[in-house]
Design a protein around this motif. Structure first.
Motif, PDB file in Angstrom:
ATOM      1  N   LEU A  32      -3.367   8.802   2.582  1.00  0.00           N
ATOM      2  CA  LEU A  32      -3.621   8.041   3.806  1.00  0.00           C
ATOM      3  C   LEU A  32      -4.637   6.936   3.554  1.00  0.00           C
ATOM      4  CD1 LEU A  32      -3.766  10.893   6.492  1.00  0.00           C
ATOM      5  CD2 LEU A  32      -1.903   9.277   6.055  1.00  0.00           C
ATOM      6  N   GLY A  33      -5.800   7.318   3.042  1.00  0.00           N
ATOM      7  CA  GLY A  33      -6.825   6.325   2.769  1.00  0.00           C
ATOM      8  C   GLY A  33      -6.448   5.392   1.642  1.00  0.00           C
ATOM      9  N   LEU A  34      -5.809   5.940   0.595  1.00  0.00           N
ATOM     10  CA  LEU A  34      -5.408   5.122  -0.541  1.00  0.00           C
ATOM     11  C   LEU A  34      -4.436   4.031  -0.131  1.00  0.00           C
ATOM     12  CD1 LEU A  34      -5.475   4.660  -3.616  1.00  0.00           C
ATOM     13  CD2 LEU A  34      -3.582   6.283  -3.811  1.00  0.00           C
ATOM     14  N   GLY A  53       0.807  -1.209   0.000  1.00  0.00           N
ATOM     15  CA  GLY A  53       0.000   0.000   0.000  1.00  0.00           C
ATOM     16  C   GLY A  53       0.840   1.257   0.000  1.00  0.00           C
ATOM     17  N   LEU A  54       1.896   1.274   0.809  1.00  0.00           N
ATOM     18  CA  LEU A  54       2.751   2.457   0.878  1.00  0.00           C
ATOM     19  C   LEU A  54       3.485   2.709  -0.431  1.00  0.00           C
ATOM     20  CD1 LEU A  54       4.259   1.986   4.455  1.00  0.00           C
ATOM     21  CD2 LEU A  54       2.541   3.658   3.736  1.00  0.00           C
ATOM     22  N   ALA A  55       3.757   1.647  -1.187  1.00  0.00           N
ATOM     23  CA  ALA A  55       4.470   1.808  -2.449  1.00  0.00           C
ATOM     24  C   ALA A  55       3.647   2.567  -3.481  1.00  0.00           C
ATOM     25  CB  ALA A  55       4.862   0.443  -3.012  1.00  0.00           C
ATOM     26  N   HIS A  56       2.334   2.705  -3.259  1.00  0.00           N
ATOM     27  CA  HIS A  56       1.477   3.382  -4.224  1.00  0.00           C
ATOM     28  C   HIS A  56       1.184   4.828  -3.829  1.00  0.00           C
ATOM     29  CE1 HIS A  56       0.797  -0.869  -5.197  1.00  0.00           C
ATOM     30  NE2 HIS A  56       0.513  -0.428  -6.413  1.00  0.00           N
ATOM     31  N   ILE A  57       1.897   5.333  -2.842  1.00  0.00           N
ATOM     32  CA  ILE A  57       1.730   6.730  -2.459  1.00  0.00           C
ATOM     33  C   ILE A  57       2.206   7.635  -3.598  1.00  0.00           C
ATOM     34  CG2 ILE A  57       2.658   8.525  -0.952  1.00  0.00           C
ATOM     35  CD1 ILE A  57       2.507   6.609   1.345  1.00  0.00           C
ATOM     36  N   ASP A  58       1.427   8.648  -3.894  1.00  0.00           N
ATOM     37  CA  ASP A  58       1.762   9.616  -4.948  1.00  0.00           C
ATOM     38  C   ASP A  58       1.667  11.012  -4.352  1.00  0.00           C
ATOM     39  OD1 ASP A  58       1.839  11.335  -7.158  1.00  0.00           O
ATOM     40  OD2 ASP A  58       0.949   9.822  -8.472  1.00  0.00           O
ATOM     41  N   PRO A  59       2.755  11.797  -4.412  1.00  0.00           N
ATOM     42  CA  PRO A  59       2.708  13.151  -3.845  1.00  0.00           C
ATOM     43  C   PRO A  59       1.565  13.997  -4.389  1.00  0.00           C
ATOM     44  CG  PRO A  59       4.955  12.554  -4.419  1.00  0.00           C
ATOM     45  CD  PRO A  59       4.080  11.470  -4.962  1.00  0.00           C
ATOM     46  N   ALA A  60       1.106  13.704  -5.605  1.00  0.00           N
ATOM     47  CA  ALA A  60       0.031  14.498  -6.192  1.00  0.00           C
ATOM     48  C   ALA A  60      -1.280  14.343  -5.441  1.00  0.00           C
ATOM     49  CB  ALA A  60      -0.170  14.103  -7.653  1.00  0.00           C
TER      50      ALA A  60
END
Length: 324
Positions: free
Chosen positions: A228-230, A215-222
């Motif tokens: 958080l929810g994503l 899940g954390l690997a899909h964090i996008d600064p945009a």
């Protein structure tokens, strides 16, 4: 000629020398204990050294970051958008494939299929969709929890549905999301990372931890705070895939489930379901969860000639929300 008397006990049932109960002695050796397994013992899940898993995470995150930076620098050249998608996939996933090959030769048998569990069986035609349904169920529950707690949540398919993009872009994005992402990400997270954790910790913790990292690997600064929810929702999906891979001792089934997961979301987006849901949301017909369930492993590449349109769409949405 007379033989000497036997110096062992005659055949019969005697107290089990290794524990409670009785065990049969045939005059020469002990028989299998009562209640012994009739089927062969299930093999332990294969594991890899922890550095293999940590290295896989580092390579994947670094390559995705570098690929994004390079593409953003080249976007001013106004090349066809499909070119940027291909470049992003190659730079983002190519080094991870090379790392998997290195891991197999350095710490494994040299056979990638055996060392990472890349195997398929006919039964996976059933296990794959079943795993996908389990991931959807987990996703629904987590989205409900996120909305209940009012945690910011973003959908990472808005860019695809906002604009009318060309067919080449859609084909490239579909291949990236439905083919490249399921294969490479399952090799990394359920193939290398989870097996690296299994060498140092129990299966429950290993499955949960690899899912959280997925899940954390899909964090996008945009996405800002919407990450958080994503990340939480995709972590649940990663756990569901990890459970299937661990129980079945192979990642073929999670590859199938991962591909179905992305394909269904992209199909809904391309059919306009996302846009219609937003229109219904404005009229109070549906809840926000119907929209935020649409998340996918799709690399995002801005189209140079449509950045202005995207900004206008975002501004219009913010204006609409203010008037609701």
């Amino acid at each position: 000629m007379q033989f000497p008397p036997p110096n062992t006990a005659p055949a019969g049932w005697y107290p089990n020398p290794l524990g409670a109960g009785v065990r049969y002695w045939d005059g020469r050796s002990w028989a299998a204990p009562a209640g012994a397994e009739l089927a062969p013992r299930r093999p332990d899940h294969a594991s890899l050294p922890l550095p293999a898993g940590l290295g896989a995470l580092a390579v994947l995150l670094a390559s995705l970051l570098i690929g994004r930076v390079v593409v953003e620098q080249l976007v001013s050249l106004d090349w066809p958008v499909v070119t940027y998608v291909v470049m992003l996939v190659a730079m983002g996933y190519g080094p991870s494939v090379l790392w998997c090959l290195y891991v197999s030769r350095r710490w494994g048998s040299g056979r990638l299929t055996d060392d990472l569990g890349i195997r398929f069986r006919w039964s996976d035609a059933g296990w794959g969709p079943l795993t996908w349904l389990a991931a959807i169920l987990v996703q629904v529950m987590l989205v409900a929890l996120v909305l209940l707690l009012d945690v910011p949540l973003s959908s990472n398919v808005d860019a695809t549905s906002d604009l009318q993009v060309d067919r080449a872009y859609l084909i490239a994005s579909g291949i990236a999301a439905v083919v490249a992402a399921p294969i490479v990400e399952e090799m990394i997270f359920r193939g290398v990372v989870m097996r690296g954790f299994l060498q140092r910790m129990g299966p429950i913790l290993a499955v949960l931890l690899q899912g959280a990292l997925f899940g954390l690997a899909h964090i996008d600064p945009a996405f800002g705070w919407g990450n958080l929810g994503l990340a939480l929702v995709l972590s649940g999906v990663g756990v569901a895939f990890g459970v299937a891979a661990y129980l079945l001792r192979r990642i073929g089934v999670s590859m199938i489930a991962h591909a179905i997961f992305n394909a269904v979301v992209l199909t809904l987006v391309l059919l306009g379901v996302n846009d219609r849901a937003r229109e219904e949301l404005r009229s109070g017909v549906v809840v926000r969860a119907d929209i935020e369930l649409q998340v996918v492993d799709q690399p995002y590449v801005a189209e140079p000639d449509r950045d202005h349109d995207r900004e206008l769409v975002g501004a219009q949405r913010r204006l609409d929300h203010r008037h609701q």
